[in-house]
Design a protein around this motif. Structure first.
Motif, PDB file in Angstrom:
ATOM      1  N   LYS A 103      15.122  10.281  -5.774  1.00  0.00           N
ATOM      2  CA  LYS A 103      15.738  10.526  -7.084  1.00  0.00           C
ATOM      3  C   LYS A 103      14.648  10.318  -8.118  1.00  0.00           C
ATOM      4  CE  LYS A 103      20.369   8.963  -5.865  1.00  0.00           C
ATOM      5  NZ  LYS A 103      21.413   7.973  -6.132  1.00  0.00           N
ATOM      6  N   ALA A 104      14.538  11.249  -9.049  1.00  0.00           N
ATOM      7  CA  ALA A 104      13.453  11.149 -10.018  1.00  0.00           C
ATOM      8  C   ALA A 104      13.930  11.481 -11.417  1.00  0.00           C
ATOM      9  CB  ALA A 104      12.321  12.087  -9.626  1.00  0.00           C
ATOM     10  N   THR A 105      13.257  10.861 -12.373  1.00  0.00           N
ATOM     11  CA  THR A 105      13.455  11.189 -13.777  1.00  0.00           C
ATOM     12  C   THR A 105      12.081  11.323 -14.411  1.00  0.00           C
ATOM     13  OG1 THR A 105      13.592   8.848 -14.393  1.00  0.00           O
ATOM     14  CG2 THR A 105      15.664   9.982 -13.987  1.00  0.00           C
ATOM     15  N   LYS A 106      11.960  12.286 -15.295  1.00  0.00           N
ATOM     16  CA  LYS A 106      10.697  12.489 -16.002  1.00  0.00           C
ATOM     17  C   LYS A 106      10.983  12.427 -17.485  1.00  0.00           C
ATOM     18  CE  LYS A 106       6.589  15.330 -16.006  1.00  0.00           C
ATOM     19  NZ  LYS A 106       5.922  16.525 -15.485  1.00  0.00           N
ATOM     20  N   ASN A 107      10.225  11.588 -18.158  1.00  0.00           N
ATOM     21  CA  ASN A 107      10.354  11.427 -19.597  1.00  0.00           C
ATOM     22  C   ASN A 107       8.966  11.664 -20.183  1.00  0.00           C
ATOM     23  OD1 ASN A 107      11.103  10.822 -22.165  1.00  0.00           O
ATOM     24  ND2 ASN A 107      11.497   8.650 -21.789  1.00  0.00           N
ATOM     25  N   GLU A 116       9.296   8.718 -12.949  1.00  0.00           N
ATOM     26  CA  GLU A 116       9.835   7.591 -12.195  1.00  0.00           C
ATOM     27  C   GLU A 116      10.587   8.137 -10.997  1.00  0.00           C
ATOM     28  OE1 GLU A 116      11.925   4.747 -14.555  1.00  0.00           O
ATOM     29  OE2 GLU A 116      10.368   4.734 -16.100  1.00  0.00           O
TER      30      GLU A 116
END
Length: 100
Positions: A4-8, A13
């Motif tokens: 699971k990933a998040t990009k800001n 992450e």
């Protein structure tokens, strides 16, 4: 293993759950190859990761080297006691940032 990933912006992450064993590192490496461009900081959360094999460690090293080329960094977060011991015994704590 689940990714699971998040990009800001330029911060990526990635949270892993399950086992990063002999069969699953190609999935993570492929994901990282496709998503590291333009990343200034990568954090891999290991809170829900039960096991990391030597093949998994090689993926961490791959990511570290790719990010180092552009002056970026890799942080491993929340390893369990077993994974923390493996990271320490293999010297990964000397080259990567590891946060409990």
């Amino acid at each position: 293993m689940e990714i699971k990933a998040t990009k800001n912006g330029d911060v990526l992450e990635v949270a892993l759950s399950g086992r990063l064993d002999t069969n699953t590192p190609p999935d993570l490496k492929g994901y990282l190859r496709e998503n590291l461009e333009g990343v200034a900081s990568l954090a891999i959360d290991l809170a829900d990761t039960q096991y990391v094999s030597s093949a998994g460690l090689r993926v961490f090293l791959f990511a570290h080297k790719e990010l180092a080329k552009v002056g970026s960094g890799l942080t491993l977060r929340h390893p369990n006691e077993y994974i923390a011991d493996v990271l320490d015994a293999t010297g990964f704590t000397e080259i990567l940032t590891v946060e409990q």
